[in-house]
Design a protein around this motif. Sequence first.
Motif, short mmCIF file in Angstrom:
data_model
loop_
_atom_site.label_atom_id
_atom_site.label_comp_id
_atom_site.label_asym_id
_atom_site.label_seq_id
_atom_site.Cartn_x
_atom_site.Cartn_y
_atom_site.Cartn_z
N ALA A 193 15.76 3.99 -6.96
CA ALA A 193 15.24 2.79 -6.71
C ALA A 193 14.04 2.44 -7.96
CB ALA A 193 14.61 2.54 -5.36
N GLN A 194 14.44 1.29 -8.31
CA GLN A 194 13.05 0.47 -9.29
C GLN A 194 12.27 -0.41 -8.44
OE1 GLN A 194 16.21 -0.95 -12.25
NE2 GLN A 194 14.46 -0.14 -13.51
N LEU A 195 10.93 -0.48 -8.86
CA LEU A 195 9.93 -1.51 -8.31
C LEU A 195 9.94 -2.57 -8.88
CD1 LEU A 195 7.64 -1.90 -6.30
CD2 LEU A 195 6.07 -0.94 -8.28
N VAL A 196 10.18 -3.68 -8.23
CA VAL A 196 10.20 -5.23 -8.82
C VAL A 196 8.93 -5.75 -8.34
CG1 VAL A 196 11.32 -7.22 -9.02
CG2 VAL A 196 12.61 -5.13 -9.07
N VAL A 197 8.01 -6.10 -9.25
CA VAL A 197 6.64 -6.81 -9.00
C VAL A 197 6.37 -7.74 -10.19
CG1 VAL A 197 5.35 -4.67 -10.36
CG2 VAL A 197 4.47 -5.94 -8.37
N HIS A 198 5.43 -8.73 -9.74
CA HIS A 198 5.01 -9.67 -10.70
C HIS A 198 4.20 -8.96 -11.93
CE1 HIS A 198 2.60 -13.20 -12.10
NE2 HIS A 198 3.10 -13.85 -11.48
N PRO A 199 4.36 -9.60 -13.00
CA PRO A 199 3.67 -8.99 -14.16
C PRO A 199 2.09 -8.65 -13.93
CG PRO A 199 5.25 -10.59 -14.77
CD PRO A 199 5.35 -10.67 -13.58
N ARG A 200 1.76 -9.41 -13.26
CA ARG A 200 0.11 -9.39 -12.95
C ARG A 200 -0.19 -8.25 -12.02
NH1 ARG A 200 -3.67 -13.62 -13.75
NH2 ARG A 200 -2.68 -15.53 -14.93
N GLY A 201 0.90 -7.75 -11.24
CA GLY A 201 0.72 -6.77 -10.11
C GLY A 201 1.06 -5.50 -10.84
N ALA A 202 1.82 -5.33 -11.74
CA ALA A 202 2.71 -4.02 -12.37
C ALA A 202 1.42 -3.04 -12.61
CB ALA A 202 3.49 -4.55 -13.39
N ARG A 203 0.56 -3.49 -13.37
CA ARG A 203 -0.39 -2.41 -13.66
C ARG A 203 -1.26 -1.60 -12.59
NH1 ARG A 203 -6.04 -4.58 -14.13
NH2 ARG A 203 -5.96 -6.69 -13.78
N HIS A 204 -1.13 -2.60 -11.41
CA HIS A 204 -2.04 -1.89 -10.19
C HIS A 204 -0.99 -1.00 -9.41
CE1 HIS A 204 -5.42 -4.60 -10.65
NE2 HIS A 204 -4.81 -5.50 -10.74
N MET A 205 0.28 -1.07 -9.54
CA MET A 205 1.12 -0.15 -9.03
C MET A 205 1.27 1.21 -9.90
SD MET A 205 2.09 -1.34 -6.07
CE MET A 205 0.51 -1.44 -6.19
N ILE A 206 1.17 0.89 -11.29
CA ILE A 206 1.34 1.89 -12.21
C ILE A 206 -0.20 3.03 -11.91
CG2 ILE A 206 1.18 2.86 -14.55
CD1 ILE A 206 3.00 0.25 -15.01
N ASP A 207 -1.33 2.34 -12.05
CA ASP A 207 -2.56 2.97 -11.81
C ASP A 207 -3.18 2.25 -10.63
OD1 ASP A 207 -5.19 3.94 -11.88
OD2 ASP A 207 -5.60 3.33 -13.90
N PRO A 208 -3.16 2.74 -9.58
CA PRO A 208 -3.68 1.72 -8.24
C PRO A 208 -5.34 2.05 -8.17
CG PRO A 208 -2.79 3.58 -7.56
CD PRO A 208 -2.52 3.69 -8.82
N SER A 209 -6.09 2.60 -9.09
CA SER A 209 -7.21 3.02 -8.95
C SER A 209 -8.33 1.69 -8.81
CB SER A 209 -7.79 3.70 -10.24
OG SER A 209 -7.77 3.15 -11.41
N VAL A 210 -8.08 0.60 -9.51
CA VAL A 210 -8.69 -0.58 -9.25
C VAL A 210 -8.43 -1.16 -8.07
CG1 VAL A 210 -9.04 -2.79 -10.32
CG2 VAL A 210 -8.71 -0.96 -11.63
N PRO A 239 0.30 6.42 -7.42
CA PRO A 239 0.79 5.58 -8.64
C PRO A 239 2.51 5.76 -8.78
CG PRO A 239 -0.87 7.13 -9.33
CD PRO A 239 -0.52 7.55 -8.04
N VAL A 240 2.72 4.78 -9.12
CA VAL A 240 4.26 4.46 -9.54
C VAL A 240 4.52 4.94 -10.82
CG1 VAL A 240 6.30 3.16 -9.40
CG2 VAL A 240 4.46 2.84 -7.65
N PRO A 241 5.53 5.75 -11.41
CA PRO A 241 5.96 6.00 -12.79
C PRO A 241 6.16 4.55 -13.58
CG PRO A 241 7.18 7.54 -11.30
CD PRO A 241 6.31 6.62 -10.32
N GLY A 273 0.96 -1.20 0.13
CA GLY A 273 0.00 -0.15 -0.19
C GLY A 273 0.80 1.38 0.01
N GLY A 274 2.02 0.98 0.65
CA GLY A 274 2.86 2.25 0.49
C GLY A 274 3.91 2.41 -0.59
#
Length: 309
Positions: free
Chosen positions: A84-101, A124-126, A72-73
Amino acid sequence: MTVHGIHTIDTGFVRPRFDAAYLIVENGRGAFIDCGTNHSVPRMLAALVDAGITAADVDWLILTHVHLDHAGGTGELIARLPNAQLVVHPRGARHMIDPSVLWAGASAVYGEAVMEREYGRLRPVPAERVVEAQDGYIASLAGRPLHCLDTPGHAKHHIAIHDKQADVCFTGDVFGLSYREFDTAKGPFILPTTSPVQFDPEELHASIDRLLALQPVAMYPTHFGRIEDVTRLAADLHVQIDAMVALALEADAGPDRHARLVDGLTELYAARAHAHGWSQGHAVLEQLLHMDIELNAQGLEVWLDRVTR
């Protein structure tokens, strides 16, 4: 105690020693594993000070998955980590770029006021700072390889991180919950955690076995802290996953399915805690595990509806 440059951070979510994030430091460079909520960001930054590095020294924020107690943070923390770069599962990446859903889904369940209070507004994360970690992706921390492994079962967007140098795995929620309040002379106590949407018992069994096959000396689950004796704990998880599925199938055959599941799970964990030498009784167990029992019941019900309807 810091082992192999691994620092455990209590994110402050819910209660002490409930929700952890981790900081790995190697040759003056840092990597966070998970980050808690927006309210956890000051604790994350304080951990850098304690470890003797700065925000500019952090190369990675690696998320095990995007559930809000873990991620969440993310946006607020990344904004304070210039390199820093953010590393995340491909299924989760879009939710970090656009957390509205993510926000809308959680708000529909808990309400806007609770979301603001417990998690804070998601930032959101760029997109250019997001790395999608396919199975086997390696994040190199000053030459120290952090291997990202696809580990579904709790969530389809879940990875675990194998730190070969330390011979440990950071397991998010896939290797269960182990709260320090349940430690006894027999060691740590553990129970599986479903999720309200994506629990899959066969995948969870397989993910646990995949991590165990690495023969790590310890696991670092988010809830909470370093645990050893991993072979026993893995066996305990397998037994309980099967018992939880059996409870779900039995509850599905009668009325008041949810209430029966909550009661059955409470009795299962109470019996196992008692056999583990834990003697504080039902009332304390229900106080400590109330939220987890409720979420496990919900996860089992969603699974039932998916496989039996």
